[in-house]
Design a protein around this motif. Structure first.
Motif, PDB file in Angstrom:
ATOM      1  N   SER A  65      -6.588   5.525  13.611  1.00 47.84           N
ATOM      2  CA  SER A  65      -5.212   4.170  12.500  1.00 47.84           C
ATOM      3  C   SER A  65      -6.453   3.419  12.296  1.00 47.84           C
ATOM      4  O   SER A  65      -7.485   3.238  12.850  1.00 47.84           O
ATOM      5  CB  SER A  65      -4.597   4.591  14.000  1.00 47.84           C
ATOM      6  OG  SER A  65      -4.984   3.797  14.896  1.00 47.84           O
ATOM      7  N   ALA A  66      -5.566   2.070  11.570  1.00 46.21           N
ATOM      8  CA  ALA A  66      -5.696   1.569  10.920  1.00 46.21           C
ATOM      9  C   ALA A  66      -5.859   0.421  11.956  1.00 46.21           C
ATOM     10  O   ALA A  66      -6.769  -0.315  12.024  1.00 46.21           O
ATOM     11  CB  ALA A  66      -4.846   1.095  10.110  1.00 46.21           C
ATOM     12  N   THR A  67      -5.025   0.170  12.893  1.00 45.93           N
ATOM     13  CA  THR A  67      -4.724  -0.060  14.608  1.00 45.93           C
ATOM     14  C   THR A  67      -6.190  -0.130  15.486  1.00 45.93           C
ATOM     15  O   THR A  67      -7.027  -1.656  15.171  1.00 45.93           O
ATOM     16  CB  THR A  67      -4.335   0.061  15.058  1.00 45.93           C
ATOM     17  OG1 THR A  67      -2.744   0.232  14.694  1.00 45.93           O
ATOM     18  CG2 THR A  67      -3.952  -1.236  16.102  1.00 45.93           C
ATOM     19  N   TRP A  70      -8.675  -2.012  13.303  1.00 45.61           N
ATOM     20  CA  TRP A  70      -9.029  -3.800  13.255  1.00 45.61           C
ATOM     21  C   TRP A  70      -9.993  -4.039  14.678  1.00 45.61           C
ATOM     22  O   TRP A  70     -10.684  -5.280  14.240  1.00 45.61           O
ATOM     23  CB  TRP A  70      -7.451  -4.003  13.793  1.00 45.61           C
ATOM     24  CG  TRP A  70      -6.284  -4.226  12.662  1.00 45.61           C
ATOM     25  CD1 TRP A  70      -6.247  -4.068  11.534  1.00 45.61           C
ATOM     26  CD2 TRP A  70      -4.688  -4.083  13.072  1.00 45.61           C
ATOM     27  NE1 TRP A  70      -5.110  -4.166  10.561  1.00 45.61           N
ATOM     28  CE2 TRP A  70      -4.084  -4.447  11.588  1.00 45.61           C
ATOM     29  CE3 TRP A  70      -4.122  -4.735  14.094  1.00 45.61           C
ATOM     30  CZ2 TRP A  70      -3.290  -4.002  11.831  1.00 45.61           C
ATOM     31  CZ3 TRP A  70      -2.592  -4.065  14.450  1.00 45.61           C
ATOM     32  CH2 TRP A  70      -1.748  -4.171  12.928  1.00 45.61           C
ATOM     33  N   THR A 132      -4.498  -8.595   4.275  1.00 45.78           N
ATOM     34  CA  THR A 132      -3.780  -7.161   3.892  1.00 45.78           C
ATOM     35  C   THR A 132      -3.696  -6.849   2.225  1.00 45.78           C
ATOM     36  O   THR A 132      -2.372  -7.933   1.946  1.00 45.78           O
ATOM     37  CB  THR A 132      -2.243  -7.775   4.758  1.00 45.78           C
ATOM     38  OG1 THR A 132      -2.588  -7.646   6.746  1.00 45.78           O
ATOM     39  CG2 THR A 132      -1.540  -6.194   4.314  1.00 45.78           C
ATOM     40  N   THR A 136       3.649  -4.108   4.221  1.00 45.43           N
ATOM     41  CA  THR A 136       4.534  -2.920   4.141  1.00 45.43           C
ATOM     42  C   THR A 136       5.646  -3.719   4.922  1.00 45.43           C
ATOM     43  O   THR A 136       6.820  -2.545   5.133  1.00 45.43           O
ATOM     44  CB  THR A 136       3.496  -2.063   5.232  1.00 45.43           C
ATOM     45  OG1 THR A 136       2.353  -1.525   5.372  1.00 45.43           O
ATOM     46  CG2 THR A 136       4.371  -0.089   4.934  1.00 45.43           C
ATOM     47  N   ASP A 162      -7.550  -5.036   4.354  1.00 42.37           N
ATOM     48  CA  ASP A 162      -6.652  -3.553   4.832  1.00 42.37           C
ATOM     49  C   ASP A 162      -5.408  -2.734   3.924  1.00 42.37           C
ATOM     50  O   ASP A 162      -4.876  -3.949   3.174  1.00 42.37           O
ATOM     51  CB  ASP A 162      -4.950  -4.163   6.079  1.00 42.37           C
ATOM     52  CG  ASP A 162      -4.472  -3.278   6.487  1.00 42.37           C
ATOM     53  OD1 ASP A 162      -4.205  -2.317   6.267  1.00 42.37           O
ATOM     54  OD2 ASP A 162      -3.821  -3.489   8.031  1.00 42.37           O
ATOM     55  N   THR A 164      -4.017  -0.112   4.150  1.00 46.97           N
ATOM     56  CA  THR A 164      -3.211   1.291   4.648  1.00 46.97           C
ATOM     57  C   THR A 164      -2.131   1.818   4.007  1.00 46.97           C
ATOM     58  O   THR A 164      -1.703   2.919   3.469  1.00 46.97           O
ATOM     59  CB  THR A 164      -2.773   0.619   6.342  1.00 46.97           C
ATOM     60  OG1 THR A 164      -3.726   0.077   6.976  1.00 46.97           O
ATOM     61  CG2 THR A 164      -2.215   2.159   7.058  1.00 46.97           C
ATOM     62  N   SER A 165      -1.285   0.849   3.247  1.00 41.88           N
ATOM     63  CA  SER A 165      -0.484   1.572   2.227  1.00 41.88           C
ATOM     64  C   SER A 165      -0.452   1.165   1.268  1.00 41.88           C
ATOM     65  O   SER A 165       0.610   0.845   0.389  1.00 41.88           O
ATOM     66  CB  SER A 165       1.119   1.205   2.721  1.00 41.88           C
ATOM     67  OG  SER A 165       1.188  -0.857   2.865  1.00 41.88           O
ATOM     68  N   SER A 183      -5.141   4.098   7.368  1.00 43.82           N
ATOM     69  CA  SER A 183      -4.502   5.662   7.978  1.00 43.82           C
ATOM     70  C   SER A 183      -4.479   6.128   6.877  1.00 43.82           C
ATOM     71  O   SER A 183      -3.345   6.087   5.958  1.00 43.82           O
ATOM     72  CB  SER A 183      -4.133   5.522   8.932  1.00 43.82           C
ATOM     73  OG  SER A 183      -2.591   3.828   9.350  1.00 43.82           O
ATOM     74  N   GLN A 185      -1.582   7.985   6.802  1.00 47.31           N
ATOM     75  CA  GLN A 185       0.076   9.152   6.867  1.00 47.31           C
ATOM     76  C   GLN A 185       0.903   7.910   5.995  1.00 47.31           C
ATOM     77  O   GLN A 185       2.280   7.723   6.413  1.00 47.31           O
ATOM     78  CB  GLN A 185       0.730   8.621   8.178  1.00 47.31           C
ATOM     79  CG  GLN A 185       0.962   7.537   9.062  1.00 47.31           C
ATOM     80  CD  GLN A 185      -0.409   6.285   9.468  1.00 47.31           C
ATOM     81  OE1 GLN A 185      -1.747   6.919   9.036  1.00 47.31           O
ATOM     82  NE2 GLN A 185      -0.390   5.212  10.322  1.00 47.31           N
ATOM     83  N   LYS A 186       0.346   7.442   4.548  1.00 45.42           N
ATOM     84  CA  LYS A 186       0.927   6.492   3.949  1.00 45.42           C
ATOM     85  C   LYS A 186       0.672   6.983   2.882  1.00 45.42           C
ATOM     86  O   LYS A 186       1.106   8.494   2.373  1.00 45.42           O
ATOM     87  CB  LYS A 186       0.918   4.615   4.158  1.00 45.42           C
ATOM     88  CG  LYS A 186       1.365   4.749   5.530  1.00 45.42           C
ATOM     89  CD  LYS A 186       1.284   3.249   5.786  1.00 45.42           C
ATOM     90  CE  LYS A 186       1.327   3.462   7.500  1.00 45.42           C
ATOM     91  NZ  LYS A 186       1.400   1.676   7.690  1.00 45.42           N
TER      92      LYS A 186
END
Ligand SMILES: *Cc1c(COP(=O)(O)O)cnc(C)c1O
Length: 352
Positions: A65-67, A70, A132, A136, A162, A164-165, A183, A185-186
């Motif tokens: 995951s992106a988390t 981090w 970031t 998002t 980051d 992610t999106s 991650s 899922q985006k």
């Protein structure tokens, strides 16, 4: 039901077929110490590099995951302190997670309706500067140019981003920073459970020098393993396979990026005549291409989301402190133009 939620979001229609193929071809029970797995991992990294235009000198590793990314950065790339430049909830969360691991880390907040000015963004004490790219939670973005300017002003530091999106949705110039992650899922249009982490040769060298090996996901361990296209633990093999299939079919990041940007300006123009709905972000330069945030009264939003659901659309809720007063619309590549037109027809059909 069409999901316009900005993550987890609509997956590509091909995913159903790819999952069946995975089952048929034994991917679901593939041994991660096998030659087949090494081939899959190698092909996935090659396809990612080709389709996203990741420089050959970069090393790609996978996380869940992106988390997790981090935490990997905080554990493995920061000894004394990092600086976190952010204007919203995800950037702030990244800072808070890091602070638990590296207490001296510093926040640097800026306003969402303000373009980040790289002038004066010098952090001589920081080993890693965290940004970031696409926030998002409020629908803002930082340009490739500004990220590059931050890097130029901080040659001693690693720049971690980051994305992610936005990764796989808009063109990112990976040369302008040292660590990029997302991650899937985006914008990748895939189910959750996998993240991609891209490390420059400078980031790899720094990880080796720090040589932190306290954790199962310590970056050094992962970098050693990926040389043999191996992982430190049993990875999400199905997720990797789906990523490979989606990348193999990709039209290339420039074609995708162009379409996403065109659709984004379409969305921003679309909301101008609305009476009861207002774009949350004003300056066009900071408006996200992939997440459109719209403000309205809490009561209006509640009704709108219910009506949208009845019409077959899931809208994204507001995030964090923007939960009540905004909703979000994903502009991710897996969403079709027919679906966008249908959602716009829905908006026009109500008291918007
Ligand atoms: C969704 C999101 C995350 C969290 O991703 P997970 O895969 O759930 O860890 C982090 N940062 C940004 C900018 C996001 O959009």
């Amino acid at each position: 039901m069409v999901s316009f939620y900005p993550g987890p979001s609509r997956v590509y229609d091909d995913i159903a077929r790819f999952v069946q193929d995975a089952h048929r071809d034994g991917i679901l029970s593939m041994n991660h110490r096998s030659l087949e797995f090494e081939n899959l991992m190698r092909k996935t990294i090659e396809a990612l590099k080709r389709e996203l235009e990741i420089p050959a000198s970069c090393t790609v590793v996978f996380a869940s995951s992106a988390t997790e990314c981090w935490e990997i950065i905080a554990q493995s790339l920061v000894k004394q302190q990092s600086t976190h430049i952010y204007n919203g909830a995800f950037g702030q969360k990244w800072f808070q997670y890091t602070q638990r691991i590296v207490p001296a880390s510093q926040p640097f907040a800026f306003h969402p309706n303000e373009e980040l000015n790289p002038e004066g963004l010098q952090f001589p004490e920081s080993e890693v500067i965290c940004l970031t790219q696409n926030e998002t939670s409020n629908g803002t973005q930082v340009s490739n140019r500004v990220i590059g300017e931050v890097k130029k002003r901080n040659p001693h530091a690693l720049i971690a981003v980051d994305a992610t999106s936005s990764m796989a949705g808009v063109y990112l110039n990976f040369k302008t920073a040292d660590v990029w992650f997302a991650s899937v899922q985006k914008c990748f249009g895939l189910p959750a459970g996998l993240a991609v982490m891209i490390c420059s040769s400078k980031a790899v060298a720094r990880a080796m020098e720090i040589n932190e090996r306290e954790h199962y996901n310590s970056l050094v361990n992962q970098l050693m393993m990926v040389r043999k296209f191996q992982t430190t633990h049993t990875p999400n093999v199905l997720g990797m396979y789906l990523l490979y299939r989606v990348m193999k079919k990709s039209r290339g990041i420039h074609a995708i990026s162009e379409q996403i940007k065109k659709q984004a300006s379409g969305w921003y123009r679309f909301f101008e005549p609305a009476k009861n709905l207002k774009l949350y972000i004003g300056p066009p330069a900071v408006r996200s291409d992939t997440v459109i945030t719209v403000a309205a009264s809490a009561e209006k939003i509640k009704r709108l989301k219910t009506e949208a659901r009845q019409a077959g659309f899931t809208l994204g809720s507001g995030y964090g402190e923007l939960k009540e007063g905004t909703f979000r619309i994903a502009n991710f590549p897996a969403i079709t133009s027919t679906e966008i037109k249908a959602l716009q027809r829905f908006f026009r059909s109500i008291d918007w």
